[in-house]
Design an enzyme around this catalytic site. Sequence first.
Site, PDB file in Angstrom:
ATOM      1  N   CYS A  83       0.817  -1.191   0.000  1.00 13.49           N
ATOM      2  CA  CYS A  83       0.000   0.000   0.000  1.00 13.49           C
ATOM      3  C   CYS A  83       0.860   1.254   0.000  1.00 13.49           C
ATOM      4  O   CYS A  83       2.057   1.196   0.250  1.00 13.49           O
ATOM      5  CB  CYS A  83      -0.838   0.022   1.272  1.00 13.49           C
ATOM      6  SG  CYS A  83      -1.803  -1.464   1.485  1.00 13.49           S
ATOM      7  N   GLY A 125      -0.340   0.239  -5.045  1.00 10.31           N
ATOM      8  CA  GLY A 125      -1.617  -0.446  -4.854  1.00 10.31           C
ATOM      9  C   GLY A 125      -2.646   0.064  -5.832  1.00 10.31           C
ATOM     10  O   GLY A 125      -2.853   1.280  -5.918  1.00 10.31           O
ATOM     11  N   ASN A 155       0.568   0.802   5.882  1.00  5.97           N
ATOM     12  CA  ASN A 155       1.330   0.024   4.901  1.00  5.97           C
ATOM     13  C   ASN A 155       2.192  -0.959   5.672  1.00  5.97           C
ATOM     14  O   ASN A 155       2.930  -0.562   6.567  1.00  5.97           O
ATOM     15  CB  ASN A 155       2.194   0.968   4.056  1.00  5.97           C
ATOM     16  CG  ASN A 155       3.113   0.248   3.082  1.00  5.97           C
ATOM     17  OD1 ASN A 155       4.159   0.758   2.736  1.00  5.97           O
ATOM     18  ND2 ASN A 155       2.742  -0.933   2.632  1.00  5.97           N
ATOM     19  N   GLY A 156       2.111  -2.227   5.272  1.00  5.84           N
ATOM     20  CA  GLY A 156       2.868  -3.272   5.963  1.00  5.84           C
ATOM     21  C   GLY A 156       1.914  -4.342   6.454  1.00  5.84           C
ATOM     22  O   GLY A 156       0.704  -4.219   6.282  1.00  5.84           O
ATOM     23  N   TYR A 196      12.324  -3.905  -6.534  1.00  3.33           N
ATOM     24  CA  TYR A 196      11.151  -3.904  -7.413  1.00  3.33           C
ATOM     25  C   TYR A 196      10.086  -2.870  -7.088  1.00  3.33           C
ATOM     26  O   TYR A 196       9.525  -2.237  -7.972  1.00  3.33           O
ATOM     27  CB  TYR A 196      10.501  -5.294  -7.385  1.00  3.33           C
ATOM     28  CG  TYR A 196       9.095  -5.312  -7.934  1.00  3.33           C
ATOM     29  CD1 TYR A 196       8.862  -5.283  -9.305  1.00  3.33           C
ATOM     30  CD2 TYR A 196       7.987  -5.327  -7.084  1.00  3.33           C
ATOM     31  CE1 TYR A 196       7.574  -5.258  -9.811  1.00  3.33           C
ATOM     32  CE2 TYR A 196       6.698  -5.302  -7.583  1.00  3.33           C
ATOM     33  CZ  TYR A 196       6.496  -5.272  -8.947  1.00  3.33           C
ATOM     34  OH  TYR A 196       5.234  -5.249  -9.446  1.00  3.33           O
TER      35      TYR A 196
HETATM   36  P1  AMP Z   1       7.004 -13.953 -12.440  1.00  2.00           P
HETATM   37  O1  AMP Z   1       6.695 -14.107 -13.872  1.00  2.00           O
HETATM   38  O2  AMP Z   1       5.897 -14.431 -11.563  1.00  2.00           O
HETATM   39  O3  AMP Z   1       8.307 -14.538 -12.050  1.00  2.00           O
HETATM   40  O4  AMP Z   1       7.087 -12.405 -12.143  1.00  2.00           O
HETATM   41  C1  AMP Z   1       8.291 -11.727 -12.319  1.00  2.00           C
HETATM   42  C2  AMP Z   1       7.976 -10.291 -12.587  1.00  2.00           C
HETATM   43  O5  AMP Z   1       7.090  -9.807 -11.587  1.00  2.00           O
HETATM   44  C3  AMP Z   1       9.172  -9.406 -12.589  1.00  2.00           C
HETATM   45  O6  AMP Z   1       9.171  -8.741 -13.829  1.00  2.00           O
HETATM   46  C4  AMP Z   1       8.968  -8.407 -11.475  1.00  2.00           C
HETATM   47  O7  AMP Z   1       9.167  -7.095 -11.951  1.00  2.00           O
HETATM   48  C5  AMP Z   1       7.533  -8.576 -11.062  1.00  2.00           C
HETATM   49  N1  AMP Z   1       7.358  -8.696  -9.619  1.00  2.00           N
HETATM   50  C6  AMP Z   1       8.242  -8.973  -8.671  1.00  2.00           C
HETATM   51  N2  AMP Z   1       7.669  -9.016  -7.450  1.00  2.00           N
HETATM   52  C7  AMP Z   1       6.385  -8.754  -7.645  1.00  2.00           C
HETATM   53  C8  AMP Z   1       5.282  -8.637  -6.775  1.00  2.00           C
HETATM   54  N3  AMP Z   1       5.390  -8.802  -5.461  1.00  2.00           N
HETATM   55  N4  AMP Z   1       4.107  -8.347  -7.335  1.00  2.00           N
HETATM   56  C9  AMP Z   1       3.979  -8.163  -8.661  1.00  2.00           C
HETATM   57  N5  AMP Z   1       4.974  -8.274  -9.536  1.00  2.00           N
HETATM   58  C10 AMP Z   1       6.168  -8.560  -9.043  1.00  2.00           C
END
Ligand code: AMP
Length: 490
Positions: free
Chosen positions: A31, A57, A131-132, A272
């Site tokens: 968030c 979010g 947030n958290g 990220y």
């Molecule tokens: P995946 O295909 O599930 O391995 O997603 C990897 C991609 O998701 C990467 O391009 C990241 O930028 C992004 N990513 C990493 N952590 C998250 C997260 N918690 N929620 C959404 N996207 C994420």
Amino acid sequence: MRQPSKLLNQLTPTSSTEVSLRLDDRPREGCGVVGVSGLDSASESAFLSLYALQHRGQEAAGIFTFDEDGPHVLKGEGLVGDVFDKWSIRKLVGRTAVGHVRYSTAGGNDLDNVQPIIARYSHGNIALAHNGNLTNHFDLRKRLVDEGAIFRTTSDSETLVHLIAKSRHDSIDAQVDDALTHLEGAYSIVLAIDDVIYAARDPRGFRPLVLGKKEKGHIVVSETCALDILGAEFVRDIEPGEVIKIVDGSVQKLRSLPSADQPAPCIFELVYFARPDSRISGVSVDRARRAFGRHLAREHPVEADAVIAVPDSANSAALGFAECSGIPFELGMLRNHYIGRTFINPSQQDRDFGARMKYNPVREVVEGKSVVVVDDSLVRGTTSLSLVRMLRQSGATKVHFRIGSPPVRWPCFYGIDMPTKRELIGSTLSVPEIEKKLGVDSLGYLSLEGMLEAVAETGPYCTACFSGTYPAPLVDVDKGFVSEQGPATC
Ligand code: AMP
């Protein structure tokens, strides 16, 4: 006497299109919070800040304001721009505001769970933006329910509201202070009680929270990019364990919560989650990501014609990789930023459809080339699998994958919405197995040591999702309320 709570209508979902398929079925995350004090049209500042924090979010947004007529609230599901317009913002009058954007990491996603959480108690109207994730939420909640509390939401954040309301201290300051000492886990909180703002960050400082100043007012926001949009000056980070109070724009340090052994801001914010134009705990997110990319290039060198990023979160890391390797950075992959709640005919779906809606390789850049694709992290591995197939279809002769962080092997209990442990590709497969599954010519992850070295001037950090070392006690896991596979997410 203040008037009793006078809530504006809660918005109905705003999109007229239908949601038949969640395009991005990857995990989402936590968030963004904002608190404004001492500025005319505080709701406008809160709205703009939330706009800048939208990446934190996309599920719902809400703003609370307070003036002599009492509280005003508007909350709704959807993006900030869907929930508010200039007329609704104008109705949120007052010089005090609290705002929130959310994607649910704890609790369900119905309107009751949309924040700020609003309640009225003996000393005033409370609006809470959090947030958290609390790691002792179920434990606290059970105790409160046993004592007769009635919860309106399933959100962990409501626990704090009950703790404030039942505190036996006389002053509001002492009640807030007392309530905070019961919490365990991750919380960056902005709270209004009538027109007084409180802001607090847990003793480890998992989630960011910064203080800014504009004219005679002060603003507390999750990330500095939300100050930039207001033309506000960055004052400082709210320190881990710090509690401040802002009354009509002037800041008082209330006290520090008992300190943790050491702070542990989340390193995944740098990898990220946060925006690259923000500074978190004194570090530029862009500079940290570039440093991750440079270390990655040193750890996993490769010969290739072009470095391309998985946009947008890996752009900075890919630039760092290109800089260090000498391989030119190319815009080889485009991302569509306008994917909303779209109706998709089930017959249009195939295994790569979700990724194709979002990403498209630039054939002219990749055709006949050997490419290094830099992504910031691998979670389930599903997007990457599609991206590799798409790049090969566009004529790439070789596809090397480089990841600007170590394998994500452990669930997050502190507010990043990750899938459960068994869904994490890094937890179930070894690196050579992942390489094979993705069908890449080579795969290299940044090492944990390399990542920490890249940001050695700051820290220490929470690296739980990479290392399995959890800095704050997982009370609910230990007591069996939450699976050690990870908290339930929606
Ligand atoms: P995946 O295909 O599930 O391995 O997603 C990897 C991609 O998701 C990467 O391009 C990241 O930028 C992004 N990513 C990493 N952590 C998250 C997260 N918690 N929620 C959404 N996207 C994420």
